[in-house]
Design a protein around this motif. Structure first.
Motif, PDB file in Angstrom:
ATOM      1  N   ILE A 395    -110.199  72.694   2.848  1.00 36.74           N
ATOM      2  CA  ILE A 395    -110.458  71.392   2.228  1.00 36.74           C
ATOM      3  C   ILE A 395    -109.575  70.311   2.843  1.00 36.74           C
ATOM      4  CG2 ILE A 395    -110.273  70.099   0.066  1.00 36.74           C
ATOM      5  CD1 ILE A 395    -111.092  72.656  -1.393  1.00 36.74           C
ATOM      6  N   SER A 396    -108.284  70.638   3.033  1.00 38.28           N
ATOM      7  CA  SER A 396    -107.368  69.639   3.586  1.00 38.28           C
ATOM      8  C   SER A 396    -107.755  69.268   5.013  1.00 38.28           C
ATOM      9  CB  SER A 396    -105.927  70.163   3.547  1.00 38.28           C
ATOM     10  OG  SER A 396    -105.770  71.292   4.390  1.00 38.28           O
ATOM     11  N   TRP A 397    -108.225  70.245   5.793  1.00 38.61           N
ATOM     12  CA  TRP A 397    -108.652  69.939   7.159  1.00 38.61           C
ATOM     13  C   TRP A 397    -109.898  69.061   7.155  1.00 38.61           C
ATOM     14  CZ3 TRP A 397    -108.098  75.332   9.974  1.00 38.61           C
ATOM     15  CH2 TRP A 397    -106.752  75.684   9.959  1.00 38.61           C
ATOM     16  N   ILE A 398    -110.829  69.344   6.235  1.00 33.33           N
ATOM     17  CA  ILE A 398    -112.023  68.511   6.139  1.00 33.33           C
ATOM     18  C   ILE A 398    -111.653  67.085   5.746  1.00 33.33           C
ATOM     19  CG2 ILE A 398    -114.160  68.150   4.841  1.00 33.33           C
ATOM     20  CD1 ILE A 398    -114.436  71.187   4.664  1.00 33.33           C
ATOM     21  N   VAL A 399    -110.733  66.960   4.781  1.00 35.78           N
ATOM     22  CA  VAL A 399    -110.283  65.632   4.347  1.00 35.78           C
ATOM     23  C   VAL A 399    -109.621  64.901   5.510  1.00 35.78           C
ATOM     24  CG1 VAL A 399    -108.649  64.413   2.859  1.00 35.78           C
ATOM     25  CG2 VAL A 399    -110.075  66.244   1.924  1.00 35.78           C
ATOM     26  N   MET A 400    -108.728  65.583   6.235  1.00 33.36           N
ATOM     27  CA  MET A 400    -108.054  64.932   7.354  1.00 33.36           C
ATOM     28  C   MET A 400    -109.050  64.494   8.422  1.00 33.36           C
ATOM     29  SD  MET A 400    -104.455  67.004   7.878  1.00 33.36           S
ATOM     30  CE  MET A 400    -105.156  68.654   7.869  1.00 33.36           C
ATOM     31  N   TRP A 401    -110.029  65.357   8.689  1.00 33.42           N
ATOM     32  CA  TRP A 401    -111.030  65.013   9.700  1.00 33.42           C
ATOM     33  C   TRP A 401    -111.852  63.791   9.255  1.00 33.42           C
ATOM     34  CZ3 TRP A 401    -112.267  67.227  14.456  1.00 33.42           C
ATOM     35  CH2 TRP A 401    -113.442  66.788  15.035  1.00 33.42           C
ATOM     36  N   GLN A 402    -112.339  63.809   8.012  1.00 36.91           N
ATOM     37  CA  GLN A 402    -113.156  62.702   7.537  1.00 36.91           C
ATOM     38  C   GLN A 402    -112.363  61.407   7.427  1.00 36.91           C
ATOM     39  OE1 GLN A 402    -114.763  64.174   3.836  1.00 36.91           O
ATOM     40  NE2 GLN A 402    -116.528  65.161   4.838  1.00 36.91           N
ATOM     41  N   ARG A 403    -111.151  61.493   6.844  1.00 35.76           N
ATOM     42  CA  ARG A 403    -110.348  60.286   6.685  1.00 35.76           C
ATOM     43  C   ARG A 403    -109.896  59.748   8.045  1.00 35.76           C
ATOM     44  NH1 ARG A 403    -111.569  57.447   3.062  1.00 35.76           N
ATOM     45  NH2 ARG A 403    -113.470  58.597   3.512  1.00 35.76           N
ATOM     46  N   GLY A 404    -109.545  60.644   8.962  1.00 33.61           N
ATOM     47  CA  GLY A 404    -109.151  60.198  10.297  1.00 33.61           C
ATOM     48  C   GLY A 404    -110.300  59.519  11.020  1.00 33.61           C
ATOM     49  N   ARG A 405    -111.493  60.101  10.883  1.00 30.49           N
ATOM     50  CA  ARG A 405    -112.665  59.493  11.505  1.00 30.49           C
ATOM     51  C   ARG A 405    -112.980  58.138  10.875  1.00 30.49           C
ATOM     52  NH1 ARG A 405    -118.624  62.374  11.856  1.00 30.49           N
ATOM     53  NH2 ARG A 405    -119.679  60.690  13.023  1.00 30.49           N
ATOM     54  N   TYR A 406    -112.872  58.060   9.534  1.00 28.29           N
ATOM     55  CA  TYR A 406    -113.191  56.815   8.838  1.00 28.29           C
ATOM     56  C   TYR A 406    -112.225  55.692   9.218  1.00 28.29           C
ATOM     57  CZ  TYR A 406    -113.790  53.453   5.047  1.00 28.29           C
ATOM     58  OH  TYR A 406    -113.990  52.300   4.340  1.00 28.29           O
ATOM     59  N   VAL A 407    -110.916  55.963   9.180  1.00 28.99           N
ATOM     60  CA  VAL A 407    -109.942  54.916   9.486  1.00 28.99           C
ATOM     61  C   VAL A 407    -110.043  54.491  10.948  1.00 28.99           C
ATOM     62  CG1 VAL A 407    -107.989  56.404  10.111  1.00 28.99           C
ATOM     63  CG2 VAL A 407    -107.552  54.186   9.065  1.00 28.99           C
ATOM     64  N   GLY A 408    -110.427  55.438  11.821  1.00 24.96           N
ATOM     65  CA  GLY A 408    -110.635  55.061  13.219  1.00 24.96           C
ATOM     66  C   GLY A 408    -111.804  54.118  13.384  1.00 24.96           C
ATOM     67  N   GLU A 409    -112.917  54.402  12.688  1.00 23.98           N
ATOM     68  CA  GLU A 409    -114.091  53.535  12.769  1.00 23.98           C
ATOM     69  C   GLU A 409    -113.783  52.159  12.192  1.00 23.98           C
ATOM     70  OE1 GLU A 409    -116.961  55.787  10.642  1.00 23.98           O
ATOM     71  OE2 GLU A 409    -117.585  56.973  12.395  1.00 23.98           O
ATOM     72  N   VAL A 410    -113.047  52.110  11.068  1.00 25.66           N
ATOM     73  CA  VAL A 410    -112.688  50.835  10.444  1.00 25.66           C
ATOM     74  C   VAL A 410    -111.801  50.022  11.378  1.00 25.66           C
ATOM     75  CG1 VAL A 410    -111.385  49.773   8.558  1.00 25.66           C
ATOM     76  CG2 VAL A 410    -112.975  51.648   8.089  1.00 25.66           C
ATOM     77  N   THR A 411    -110.822  50.671  11.995  1.00 28.87           N
ATOM     78  CA  THR A 411    -109.902  49.953  12.889  1.00 28.87           C
ATOM     79  C   THR A 411    -110.646  49.356  14.072  1.00 28.87           C
ATOM     80  OG1 THR A 411    -108.084  51.420  12.247  1.00 28.87           O
ATOM     81  CG2 THR A 411    -107.830  50.202  14.300  1.00 28.87           C
ATOM     82  N   ARG A 412    -111.526  50.130  14.698  1.00 34.80           N
ATOM     83  CA  ARG A 412    -112.269  49.613  15.850  1.00 34.80           C
ATOM     84  C   ARG A 412    -113.220  48.482  15.444  1.00 34.80           C
ATOM     85  NH1 ARG A 412    -112.152  55.188  16.912  1.00 34.80           N
ATOM     86  NH2 ARG A 412    -114.172  55.479  15.878  1.00 34.80           N
ATOM     87  N   ALA A 413    -113.859  48.631  14.287  1.00 33.67           N
ATOM     88  CA  ALA A 413    -114.747  47.570  13.810  1.00 33.67           C
ATOM     89  C   ALA A 413    -113.963  46.308  13.461  1.00 33.67           C
ATOM     90  CB  ALA A 413    -115.538  48.056  12.596  1.00 33.67           C
ATOM     91  N   ASN A 414    -112.762  46.452  12.893  1.00 29.68           N
ATOM     92  CA  ASN A 414    -111.924  45.290  12.577  1.00 29.68           C
ATOM     93  C   ASN A 414    -111.530  44.536  13.841  1.00 29.68           C
ATOM     94  OD1 ASN A 414    -112.034  45.749   9.848  1.00 29.68           O
ATOM     95  ND2 ASN A 414    -110.009  46.705   9.703  1.00 29.68           N
ATOM     96  N   ASP A 415    -111.226  45.291  14.895  1.00 29.10           N
ATOM     97  CA  ASP A 415    -110.868  44.636  16.157  1.00 29.10           C
ATOM     98  C   ASP A 415    -112.044  43.812  16.688  1.00 29.10           C
ATOM     99  OD1 ASP A 415    -108.364  45.780  16.048  1.00 29.10           O
ATOM    100  OD2 ASP A 415    -108.875  47.479  17.351  1.00 29.10           O
ATOM    101  N   ARG A 416    -113.246  44.346  16.609  1.00 33.25           N
ATOM    102  CA  ARG A 416    -114.419  43.599  17.071  1.00 33.25           C
ATOM    103  C   ARG A 416    -114.648  42.357  16.205  1.00 33.25           C
ATOM    104  NH1 ARG A 416    -116.520  48.915  17.391  1.00 33.25           N
ATOM    105  NH2 ARG A 416    -117.720  48.594  15.464  1.00 33.25           N
TER     106      ARG A 416
END
Length: 607
Positions: A395-416
């Motif tokens: 569960i913790s690995w799934i959470v880390m994967w999903q949250r890491g992917r989400y914050v990465g997408e948000v950061t890149r979209a914020n830069d654009r």
């Protein structure tokens, strides 16, 4: 973040391979498993000052050092290979019970050195292998009789050597608490009669060795016999007088060894007598106990174990029969060296440092190794804890994967978004035009700043007058900020979603693992107390298996801790950007408000 999770997954996948056996030097590919057995005669092991040479050593297997998995039910596929990895060694299986998890095997070690180590290999795991257990080959030709007392109840003892000196009389009851497997129970009346064979005969002044393990029910008040042989007024007697071991040689005149300390009742003791070179020596537990300066008389009559034969003591005082248990009775036609007697005691005793058991290895692929021994020793309750911890880890690995992917997408979209927002210049609401929304949603839909901007722009557009102009009062600035701040809070909640599962894994994983360890240790010590076995080989696997639960807890917590701190840092960066953007948007809106107030004092209009 994804790299960290990938590393954890690879470590988990390769963990069993760490202990896999190297295929190099494998004796025979038909055997799937092997186990290293180290014979240590150095200071940390048996500490043998001299080389005993060829000796039969007792290999004692139990659930603490062997799991009995993959081996034939009767041990027929066992093979022992010398340290050169090529030479098969002779052996005899005295008992083999995979259900109870115990086995006693006599291994013929052809050359045991002094003060050194050598490793022999026990191979198993070949269902087609024929049995090769052979006592006649295991015990050297100078052994004229070896009784293991592994016979069925009510049958006379059988000889394990090639001489077949089976007992002629003496029905004994067999018990299961012998030094090696079963032992014979002597009731003080039963006497075992040996055959009068040529291999058991002694010549005048010849050589001879007797050895046996005995356990007294109680210290006798008078003399009792363990071994007796009489002929024509001459005799060789081995027994106890008030619990004190003695050897007596009746030649021209009787001579008995000097008395020493008595034995302890209810405790196994090794007794040995060696005759040769005009001297008879008595050994107790491998140490010299007494001597008789006499040559061995010529004797070819039937000998007895556990007492005198009826009428044999004519003209001599009657001596009572032995009452207690007896195991591993051996007769030799040669005078065994003192170091050989000592080696027997070291090998066969309950706490043997001479023999050390290594890991189980598999021929190819995944080996059992130390990790395999630990896994096979894990109790059911520990498996429950470890199972829960593995679910938490997943569960913790799934959470880390999903949250890491989400914050990465948000950061890149914020830069654009910021690039597009800066390009608007003073046109604060240019990106809020209806015709630009579909394209912006596709490009910036995952940007938290864009969602803040949309909320702020909507609040501004809501303040239109009847003529379609944007009218912003001074109080409206703070209202717009409040709405944007509430959206910022919701965006932070989206960033922190499921992060609580990581904190549970970090704080709860080690404690849950510790719980499994404590319960496992309690069960291990309870099992030891019930069995009465304090051998370290029986304790160590259970303790190691119990600690596996703690390792599992740390395995859950450590990656979750790294991932949590990484995600927390990334989330804080996104939150800081949103706070800065809210301040920037409201400030620029306030600037436009002031400009309009200067040009139109009666009302503030933006547009």
């Amino acid at each position: 973040m994804r790299f960290l999770i990938l590393v954890c997954a690879l470590c988990l996948a390769w963990l069993p391979r760490i202990t896999s056996a190297a295929d190099a030097g494998w004796w025979n590919d038909d055997w799937s498993f092997r186990k290293a057995i180290t014979l240590d005669s150095g200071p940390k092991g048996g500490n043998l000052a001299q080389a005993p040479g060829r000796v039969p050593l007792l290999i004692r297997l139990h659930s603490g050092n062997f799991q009995f998995d993959g081996v034939a039910q009767n041990g027929s596929d066992l093979r022992f290979i010398a340290s050169d990895g090529k030479t098969p060694l002779n052996y005899q299986i005295e008992s083999f019970d995979p259900v109870l998890g115990v086995a006693q095997i006599w291994l013929d070690v052809t050359d045991l050195p002094a003060g050194g180590q050598q490793t022999v290999w026990m191979y198993y795991g070949n269902s087609k292998a024929p049995a090769q257990s052979n006592g006649a080959a295991t015990f050297d030709p100078d052994y004229s009789l070896v009784y293991h007392f592994d016979d069925n109840a009510g049958a006379p003892p059988r000889d394990a050597t090639a001489y077949n000196n089976n007992a002629q009389a003496g029905m004994l009851r067999m018990v299961d608490d012998g030094v090696a497997g079963k032992a014979a129970r002597f009731d003080g009346n039963t006497v075992v009669t040996l055959p009068a064979s040529a291999s058991l005969a002694t010549t005048a002044g010849g050589t001879f060795t007797f050895s046996s393990w005995i356990k007294l029910d109680a210290l006798p008040t008078g003399a009792t016999l363990v071994y007796a042989r009489r002929q024509d007024g001459k005799a060789l007697l081995i027994g106890l007088d008030g619990g004190v071991p003695f050897v007596e040689v009746d030649g021209d005149q009787p001579q008995r060894s000097q008395p020493g300390r008595p034995l302890k009742a209810g405790q196994w003791t090794h007794i040995a007598v060696v005759a040769g070179s005009g001297q008879v020596t008595l050994y107790v537990d491998g140490k010299s106990y007494g001597q008789v300066a006499a040559a061995l008389p010529a004797l070819n009559s039937p000998a007895t174990i556990g007492g005198d034969a009826p009428g044999a003591a004519t003209g001599a005082p009657a001596i009572a029969s032995f009452a207690g248990e007896m195991d591993e009775v051996r007769l030799s036609r040669t005078a065994r060296a003192a170091i050989a007697i000592e080696t027997d005691v070291l090998s066969q005793g309950a706490e043997s440092k001479l023999i050390q058991y290594g890991e189980d290895e598999k021929k190819s692929g995944f080996g059992f190794g130390y990790f395999g021994i630990i896994v096979k020793s894990v109790t059911a309750d520990a498996w429950v804890v470890i199972g829960i911890l593995l679910v938490m880890a997943l569960i913790s690995w799934i959470v880390m994967w999903q949250r890491g992917r989400y914050v990465g997408e948000v950061t890149r979209a914020n830069d654009r978004f910021l690039d597009r927002f800066r390009a608007q210049g003073t046109n604060l609401l240019g990106m809020a035009a209806a015709e630009a929304q579909p394209a912006l949603q596709r490009e910036l839909g995952k940007s938290s700043l864009f969602r803040l901007y949309e909320v702020g722009a909507k609040e501004v557009w809501r303040r239109r007058d009847n003529h379609g102009r944007l009218v912003i009062a001074s109080e409206s600035i703070e209202a717009i900020r409040a709405v944007m701040d509430s959206t910022l809070v919701r965006e932070n909640q989206r960033l922190s979603r499921s992060m609580v599962l990581l904190t549970i894994a970090i704080s709860g994983g080690p404690f849950l693992g510790l719980l499994g360890t404590v319960v496992g240790v309690m069960i291990t010590f309870a099992a030891i107390a019930a069995a009465g076995d304090v051998n370290v080989n029986a304790i160590a696997p259970g303790i190691a298996a119990a600690l596996l639960a703690t390792v599992a807890g740390l395995f859950v917590a450590i990656p979750a801790l790294f991932g949590y701190n990484y995600l927390l840092t990334r989330n804080k960066a996104v939150t800081a950007n949103m706070q800065v953007f809210v301040d920037e948007f409201v400030t620029r809106l306030a600037e436009l408000h002031r400009d309009v107030e200067k040009s139109e004092p009666e009302r503030a209009v933006v547009g």
